[in-house]
Design an enzyme around this catalytic site. Structure first.
Site, PDB file in Angstrom:
ATOM      1  N   ASP A  18      -2.922  11.802   2.040  1.00 46.13           N
ATOM      2  CA  ASP A  18      -2.731  10.657   1.153  1.00 46.13           C
ATOM      3  C   ASP A  18      -2.105  11.198  -0.126  1.00 46.13           C
ATOM      4  O   ASP A  18      -2.796  11.773  -0.965  1.00 46.13           O
ATOM      5  CB  ASP A  18      -4.074   9.982   0.866  1.00 46.13           C
ATOM      6  CG  ASP A  18      -3.947   8.832  -0.128  1.00 46.13           C
ATOM      7  OD1 ASP A  18      -2.805   8.461  -0.471  1.00 46.13           O
ATOM      8  OD2 ASP A  18      -4.989   8.305  -0.565  1.00 46.13           O
ATOM      9  N   LYS A  79       5.142  10.043  -8.180  1.00 43.94           N
ATOM     10  CA  LYS A  79       5.428   9.214  -7.010  1.00 43.94           C
ATOM     11  C   LYS A  79       6.243   7.980  -7.387  1.00 43.94           C
ATOM     12  O   LYS A  79       7.023   7.466  -6.579  1.00 43.94           O
ATOM     13  CB  LYS A  79       4.105   8.802  -6.364  1.00 43.94           C
ATOM     14  CG  LYS A  79       4.209   8.002  -5.080  1.00 43.94           C
ATOM     15  CD  LYS A  79       2.812   7.782  -4.527  1.00 43.94           C
ATOM     16  CE  LYS A  79       2.804   6.869  -3.321  1.00 43.94           C
ATOM     17  NZ  LYS A  79       1.431   6.680  -2.800  1.00 43.94           N
ATOM     18  N   GLU A 182       0.313   2.861   3.807  1.00 48.87           N
ATOM     19  CA  GLU A 182      -1.085   3.051   3.412  1.00 48.87           C
ATOM     20  C   GLU A 182      -2.022   1.974   3.962  1.00 48.87           C
ATOM     21  O   GLU A 182      -3.099   2.300   4.480  1.00 48.87           O
ATOM     22  CB  GLU A 182      -1.165   3.131   1.882  1.00 48.87           C
ATOM     23  CG  GLU A 182      -0.559   4.428   1.340  1.00 48.87           C
ATOM     24  CD  GLU A 182      -0.222   4.360  -0.133  1.00 48.87           C
ATOM     25  OE1 GLU A 182      -0.404   3.284  -0.741  1.00 48.87           O
ATOM     26  OE2 GLU A 182       0.239   5.377  -0.685  1.00 48.87           O
ATOM     27  N   ASP A 207      -5.379  -3.286  -0.619  1.00 49.95           N
ATOM     28  CA  ASP A 207      -4.901  -1.998  -1.124  1.00 49.95           C
ATOM     29  C   ASP A 207      -4.872  -2.031  -2.647  1.00 49.95           C
ATOM     30  O   ASP A 207      -3.961  -2.589  -3.251  1.00 49.95           O
ATOM     31  CB  ASP A 207      -3.501  -1.718  -0.561  1.00 49.95           C
ATOM     32  CG  ASP A 207      -3.019  -0.310  -0.888  1.00 49.95           C
ATOM     33  OD1 ASP A 207      -3.726   0.395  -1.630  1.00 49.95           O
ATOM     34  OD2 ASP A 207      -1.946   0.072  -0.407  1.00 49.95           O
TER      35      ASP A 207
END
Length: 213
Positions: A18, A79, A182, A207
């Site tokens: 992850d 990211k 994800e 999420d």
């Protein structure tokens, strides 16, 4: 287990990573089920990299601990820059304490001052530092090399962002065998151990991440 069988099993091992905006971790699924690899008190690692004056890297909690003190050389939330142009990343720049500049083909790059002068890093280079640390954690926990990984990304990541993630894995010495959204990974994890019960279910995945909502 014979040596050849052991080597084959090790070469077939694929870890799950992850690579998060805020935190990252590495895990495997074995006979005991899914488990996160690393020290019991440090299984989750901040997705933070600090570039020292000599050009070396500090990663994880040690980098995060001095983020307020050294914001101009401490890279967090990299990211958000992966596979994006400087124009696309404009909305995120106000939240970053380090300098983001335009690179080749209008791509976002991180500029850091070192003793040897100015250095410019692609986001995937800095993500590779995080992935390399996770790779080392997995190898330390398992006692043998780790060469393959499945990496999760936000569902909204486009082709360029997914390719940048693969490139980061390659730079870290990992073959990224698959990119998984994800929320999909969460749904798959929910299903581990429940197969064969003979009933159909509908589940929803919520999420709530550092860079995704």
């Amino acid at each position: 287990m014979a040596t050849n069988d052991l080597q084959a099993a090790q070469s077939d091992l694929i870890v799950g990573i992850d690579l998060g905006t805020t935190n990252s971790l590495v895990a495997i699924v074995d006979a005991h089920g899914p488990r996160v690899l690393g020290d019991d008190d440090a299984q989750v690692m901040p997705s933070v990299v600090r570039v020292e004056r000599d050009g070396s890297f500090v990663v994880g909690q040690a980098a995060a601990d001095r983020m307020v003190e050294l914001p101009e050389r401490t890279i967090n939330s990299v990211k958000r820059l992966m596979g994006r142009s400087i124009r696309d990343a404009q909305g995120d720049l106000a939240y970053l304490g380090y300098q983001v500049v335009e690179g080749e083909h209008d791509t976002a790059r991180v500029r850091i001052e070192t003793d040897d002068g100015e250095r410019v890093y692609a986001p995937q280079e800095l993500s590779a530092v995080i992935l390399r640390e996770l790779k080392q954690r997995a190898e330390s926990a398992l006692g043998h090399p780790v060469e393959k990984a499945v990496v999760t990304v936000p569902a909204y990541f486009d082709d360029a962002q997914r390719q940048a993630t693969r490139d980061a894995g390659r730079l870290a010495g990992l073959e990224v065998v698959r990119i998984v959204n994800e929320p999909t990974a969460a749904a798959l994890a929910y299903g581990i151990g429940t197969r064969g019960e003979g009933k159909s279910q509908t589940i929803a995945v919520y999420d709530l991440g550092g860079g995704t909502f």
